[in-house]
Design a protein around this motif. Sequence first.
Motif, PDB file in Angstrom:
ATOM      1  N   UNK A  51      20.857  35.660  46.948  1.00  0.00           N
ATOM      2  CA  UNK A  51      20.930  35.887  48.265  1.00  0.00           C
ATOM      3  C   UNK A  51      21.440  34.745  49.048  1.00  0.00           C
ATOM      4  N   UNK A  52      22.553  35.129  50.014  1.00  0.00           N
ATOM      5  CA  UNK A  52      23.490  34.075  50.263  1.00  0.00           C
ATOM      6  C   UNK A  52      22.652  33.391  51.608  1.00  0.00           C
ATOM      7  N   UNK A  53      21.703  33.817  52.092  1.00  0.00           N
ATOM      8  CA  UNK A  53      21.064  33.505  53.394  1.00  0.00           C
ATOM      9  C   UNK A  53      19.895  32.450  52.824  1.00  0.00           C
ATOM     10  N   UNK A  54      19.589  32.201  51.440  1.00  0.00           N
ATOM     11  CA  UNK A  54      18.829  31.291  51.101  1.00  0.00           C
ATOM     12  C   UNK A  54      19.638  29.954  50.481  1.00  0.00           C
ATOM     13  N   UNK A  55      21.016  30.152  50.419  1.00  0.00           N
ATOM     14  CA  UNK A  55      21.618  28.973  49.739  1.00  0.00           C
ATOM     15  C   UNK A  55      22.807  28.524  50.768  1.00  0.00           C
ATOM     16  N   UNK A  56      22.738  29.188  52.119  1.00  0.00           N
ATOM     17  CA  UNK A  56      23.748  28.647  53.008  1.00  0.00           C
ATOM     18  C   UNK A  56      23.235  28.070  54.333  1.00  0.00           C
ATOM     19  N   UNK A  57      23.970  26.800  54.758  1.00  0.00           N
ATOM     20  CA  UNK A  57      23.597  26.359  55.964  1.00  0.00           C
ATOM     21  C   UNK A  57      24.914  25.971  56.702  1.00  0.00           C
ATOM     22  N   UNK A  58      24.919  26.028  57.886  1.00  0.00           N
ATOM     23  CA  UNK A  58      26.077  25.810  58.783  1.00  0.00           C
ATOM     24  C   UNK A  58      26.032  24.504  59.593  1.00  0.00           C
ATOM     25  N   UNK A  59      27.282  23.843  59.863  1.00  0.00           N
ATOM     26  CA  UNK A  59      27.480  22.743  60.745  1.00  0.00           C
ATOM     27  C   UNK A  59      28.368  23.239  61.965  1.00  0.00           C
ATOM     28  N   UNK A  60      28.032  23.353  62.771  1.00  0.00           N
ATOM     29  CA  UNK A  60      28.946  23.855  63.848  1.00  0.00           C
ATOM     30  C   UNK A  60      28.527  23.422  65.478  1.00  0.00           C
ATOM     31  N   UNK A  61      29.206  24.005  66.346  1.00  0.00           N
ATOM     32  CA  UNK A  61      29.176  23.608  67.716  1.00  0.00           C
ATOM     33  C   UNK A  61      27.978  24.606  68.124  1.00  0.00           C
ATOM     34  N   UNK A  62      27.810  24.421  69.554  1.00  0.00           N
ATOM     35  CA  UNK A  62      26.696  25.164  70.261  1.00  0.00           C
ATOM     36  C   UNK A  62      26.761  26.502  70.446  1.00  0.00           C
ATOM     37  N   UNK A  63      28.072  27.112  70.259  1.00  0.00           N
ATOM     38  CA  UNK A  63      28.680  28.396  70.704  1.00  0.00           C
ATOM     39  C   UNK A  63      29.481  28.842  69.478  1.00  0.00           C
ATOM     40  N   UNK A  64      29.811  30.103  69.233  1.00  0.00           N
ATOM     41  CA  UNK A  64      30.858  30.715  68.387  1.00  0.00           C
ATOM     42  C   UNK A  64      30.284  31.248  67.127  1.00  0.00           C
ATOM     43  N   UNK A  65      31.252  31.998  66.378  1.00  0.00           N
ATOM     44  CA  UNK A  65      30.666  32.946  65.298  1.00  0.00           C
ATOM     45  C   UNK A  65      29.721  32.180  64.419  1.00  0.00           C
ATOM     46  N   UNK A  66      29.894  30.986  64.094  1.00  0.00           N
ATOM     47  CA  UNK A  66      28.967  30.306  63.120  1.00  0.00           C
ATOM     48  C   UNK A  66      27.734  30.135  63.539  1.00  0.00           C
ATOM     49  N   UNK A  67      27.569  29.903  64.710  1.00  0.00           N
ATOM     50  CA  UNK A  67      26.294  29.735  65.352  1.00  0.00           C
ATOM     51  C   UNK A  67      25.586  30.976  65.786  1.00  0.00           C
ATOM     52  N   UNK A  68      26.230  32.032  66.016  1.00  0.00           N
ATOM     53  CA  UNK A  68      25.694  33.431  66.126  1.00  0.00           C
ATOM     54  C   UNK A  68      25.136  34.012  64.733  1.00  0.00           C
ATOM     55  N   UNK A  69      25.930  33.564  63.716  1.00  0.00           N
ATOM     56  CA  UNK A  69      25.521  33.836  62.431  1.00  0.00           C
ATOM     57  C   UNK A  69      24.297  33.328  61.832  1.00  0.00           C
ATOM     58  N   UNK A  70      24.194  31.997  62.314  1.00  0.00           N
ATOM     59  CA  UNK A  70      23.039  31.148  62.047  1.00  0.00           C
ATOM     60  C   UNK A  70      21.687  31.605  62.557  1.00  0.00           C
TER      61      UNK A  70
END
Length: 430
Positions: free
Chosen positions: A153-172
Motif C-alpha cells: 500500500x503505497x499510501x502507507x509508505x509515502x510522504x511528500x515535501x512540497x509547496x502549498x499548491x501543486x500536484x503533490x499537495x493535491x495528492x497528499x
Amino acid sequence: MRVDLGNALDSVASPGVSRDALSRLDERVADAHERIETGRADDEHGYAALNLPETTDTDEIRSAVEPFADAETVLTVGIGGSALGAATLANGLDSDVDAYFLDNVDPEHVSALLDRLSLSDTAVNVVSRSGTTAETLANFLVVRDAMESANVDWTDRTFVTTGEEGNLRNLADRHDLPALDVPDGVPGRFSMLSTVGLACAAIQGHDIDAVLDGAHAEADRLAGSLFESPAYAYGAATYALDERGAGINAMMPYAESLETFAEWFAQLWAESLGKDGLGQTPVRALGATDQHSQLQLYRAGPSDKMVTFVRPTERADRSIPETDLPGLEYLGGGSLGSLLSAEFEATEASLAASGQPNVRLEIDRVDEYGLGELCYCLEAACVLAGELYSVETFVQPAVEWGKRAARGLLGGGNFEEADEVAEKSTLTVE
C-alpha cells in the motif's frame, strides 16, 4: 571551520591575489554583508536560506517521519536541489537505514534499483517545490506502480515535501499523506538545512539538531570582513581568483564520505553564479583518487584553475600491517589515515610548487555538526560571491528554458522553446 588562503596569494600562485588586493576587496565585502543582512532580516527570497538554522522546525520534521520509524530503507524521489542536500548528509554519515535517491530518469537505473529494494520496508519521500517537476513525478508514478505490483500500500509508505499548491499537495490531501512544507523564499540548491534535506536524515536516525547547530555556528561568524568570517574569506577569494583568470574551481575533498558533497557544491556554484558570462566552472574531484586521474592537468595544464581542498582533521583510522615485501617496509606499521594525510599535504604542496592556486577548508570531523558547518559556510560564500559578481544569485533562467523545452516535446503544453529543438544543426558521421 577553518579556511586557509595562503596558497592563493600571489606570492605563491599565478593567478594569485595579493594581501593588499584582499584588503581593498574587503571594503566591498563589508557592503555585501550589509546587503545580505538586510535580505536576511526581511526574509527576502534567497537570503532567507541563510536563516534556516534558526527557522527550521526539527520537531515538525521528526513528527512527519514518525510513521516510518520501521523503515529499513528510505528512497528520496527528487532532482537537483530536491535531492542533493539530503544525499550529501546521507552519504556523509553512517546509518543502519540505507538511503537511495531517484534523481535521474534513466530507465535501466530506475528499474534495477526498484527490483532490488524491499518496497514494503521502504519509506518514499517525494520532493518537489512546485509539485510539477516532470522527472520527479514520472519517477514517482513508476515507484507507485512498482509498490502496487508488489502488493504494498503505497499510501502507507509515502510522504511528500512540497509547496502549498501543486500536484503533490493535491495528492497528499487526497490520500491523507504526511506532508512537509518546502520553506518559502529558499531555492532548492540552498534547502539542505530545511525539511528538504533533513527528512531523510531524520529517518536514518541522525541528529538533525546537531546539523543545524553546526550551521548556526557559521552563521554567527558572518561579519563585515573576510578576515573575520571563513565563509566570506572563501567567497571573496574565489571571486578574486576568477577575476584574475582562475575560472575553474575543482572541489577536492579528502574523505570518501564527502564525494556527494562535491556534487552538491557543483550545483550550488554553477546554478547560482553562472550568469551574464560570469561565474566559475565547478569540477568534482576526490582525494586521493583523483591525484591519479586529474592532478596532472591541475598542476601542468593551463593556469585557469584553482583547487579547493576539504578535509576533516579527525577521523577513524586503520593500521597497515607490517610487511617484509621489498620496498614496502615504509608502509608497514603505519596507517591509512597517515597515508591519506601525507597524500593531501603532498598534493597541496605540489600545486603550490607549480604556482597553481589552492585553498584549504577544514572541519574537525565529518559528523552532523561538521557537515552543518561546511555546507552553511559554502552557501554563505556563494551568496557573497553573487553580490561581488552583481548577479541574480537565486534565479536559474537557463535551467527553466530547458524544462519548458522538454515539457513541450512531451506534449505538456505549447512552449516556443520546444520548437527550437527541431532547428538543431547536424553534422553526422556514421
